[in-house]
Design an enzyme around this catalytic site. Structure first.
Site, PDB file in Angstrom:
ATOM      1  CD  GLU A 130      -2.773  -0.176   0.379  1.00 44.67           C
ATOM      2  OE1 GLU A 130      -3.238  -0.206  -1.047  1.00 44.67           O
ATOM      3  OE2 GLU A 130      -4.723  -0.730   0.725  1.00 44.67           O
ATOM      4  CB  THR A 182      -5.111   7.449  -1.975  1.00 42.16           C
ATOM      5  OG1 THR A 182      -6.544   6.287  -2.414  1.00 42.16           O
ATOM      6  CG2 THR A 182      -5.153   7.423  -0.393  1.00 42.16           C
TER       7      THR A 182
HETATM    8  N1  HSE Z   1      -7.957   4.735   5.582  1.00 41.64           N
HETATM    9  C1  HSE Z   1      -7.334   5.822   4.223  1.00 41.64           C
HETATM   10  C2  HSE Z   1      -7.439   6.836   3.580  1.00 41.64           C
HETATM   11  C3  HSE Z   1      -8.005   4.986   2.965  1.00 41.64           C
HETATM   12  O1  HSE Z   1      -8.565   6.701   3.951  1.00 41.64           O
HETATM   13  O2  HSE Z   1      -6.665   7.819   3.385  1.00 41.64           O
HETATM   14  C4  HSE Z   1      -7.660   4.935   1.868  1.00 41.64           C
HETATM   15  O3  HSE Z   1      -8.681   3.665   1.074  1.00 41.64           O
END
Ligand code: HSE
Length: 308
Positions: A130, A182
């Site tokens: 990730e 992201t």
């Molecule tokens: N917890 C992470 C975010 C998940 O909200 O950035 C990304 O899919």
């Protein structure tokens, strides 16, 4: 066995109030990875389909490649692996697409080598993957993709994950055709959080976890709210508040951003309510002339599945 194909599910991270600490898996969509043993050591990614040629074939830049290479290093493998990845969900959608590929790949390769490692031991490889895909090693997509069901990330250093029970629940996930990386969705978040918001957020997390344990749908409904992350990220998603309202009016327990967005999830008591909520959200985007995909699914209880 020299060849295996594994499906791993999409995931909804954060679950409204649990930024980086909570997620659940859905039955669909998901990704498929075919893994084959080779006599040369290392990982080769020979083919990726369904990605519109956007994902790298170089293993060190690809989430599945990174997870599998770490696995091979850990078991000191004297053989290698060839991977074919079939992306069956939109990229950058907030549905844990990179997580699903990493989990499917490492789960498949562990099977090929005779299951030397447990799921707990596989998890860190997927978190590392990730970091490559999103620039952050959050575990709230990979953990539910690997374990299934609802998962809490209790700690990151060292990694500690807890699977928690839940009542029967269905999910509508609406993916509007809006691109959000992201990394970008994380960088717009504020570091200076008000104490009153922290208090509200903690009470929502406590309420949501209790509601899941107690199978108390009303408590779940009361707790599916976020006051720290959604106020910022919602600005990136046109029609977000209208869609949430439409889902609630159609009977959903609550709705919020799935992971870092732009997908929006609605958690529902029945499959019919999930369909109604999904259609209601879809109607909002159709009225805005924004293309979207809708997925209706129960919670996935098991994580990855061997399909061939
Ligand atoms: N917890 C992470 C975010 C998940 O909200 O950035 C990304 O899919």
């Amino acid at each position: 066995m020299r060849k295996i194909k594994v499906f791993a599910p999409a995931t909804v991270a954060n679950v409204a109030c649990g930024y980086d600490i909570m997620g659940f898996a859905v039955d669909k969509p998901g990704d498929e990875v075919l893994a084959e043993l080779t006599n040369e050591t290392g990982v080769v990614i020979s083919k990726i389909t369904g990605d519109g040629r956007k994902l790298p074939l170089e293993p060190e830049k690809n989430t599945a490649g990174v997870a599998v290479q770490s696995f091979l290093n850990r078991i000191r493998a004297d053989k290698g692996v060839r991977l074919e990845i079939n992306k069956m969900m939109p990229l950058g959608s907030g549905l844990g697409s990179s997580a699903a590929s990493a989990v499917a790949a490492v789960y498949a390769v562990n099977e090929l080598f005779g299951k030397p490692l447990s799921k707990d031991e596989l998890l860190p490889f997927t978190v590392e993957a990730e970091s490559v895909a999103c620039g952050s090693g959050h575990a709230d997509n990979v953990a539910p993709a690997l374990y299934g069901g609802f998962v809490i990330i209790k700690d990151y250093h060292p990694l500690k994950v807890i699977s928690i029970p839940a009542p029967e629940l269905y999910c509508a996930v609406l993916h509007p055709d809006v691109i959000i990386r992201t990394e970008d969705a994380r960088s717009i978040l504020r570091m200076d959080v008000q104490l009153k918001d922290v208090v509200t957020q903690c009470s929502n997390v406590a309420g949501l976890v209790s509601g899941l344990f107690l199978k108390d749908y009303e408590l779940i409904r009361d707790s599916l709210h976020d006051v720290i992350v959604v106020p910022h990220r919602s600005k990136l998603i046109p029609g977000f508040f209208k869609a949430v309202e439409a889902a609630r009016e159609a009977g959903a327990l609550g709705a919020s951003i799935s992971g870092s967005g732009p997908s929006i999830f609605a958690l529902c008591k029945t499959s019919q309510i999930a369909k109604d909520s999904g259609e209601a959200m879809k109607g909002i985007y159709q009225s805005m002339d924004i293309d979207c995909q809708l997925y209706i699914s129960p919670i996935n209880p098991d994580g990855p599945k061997i399909i061939e």
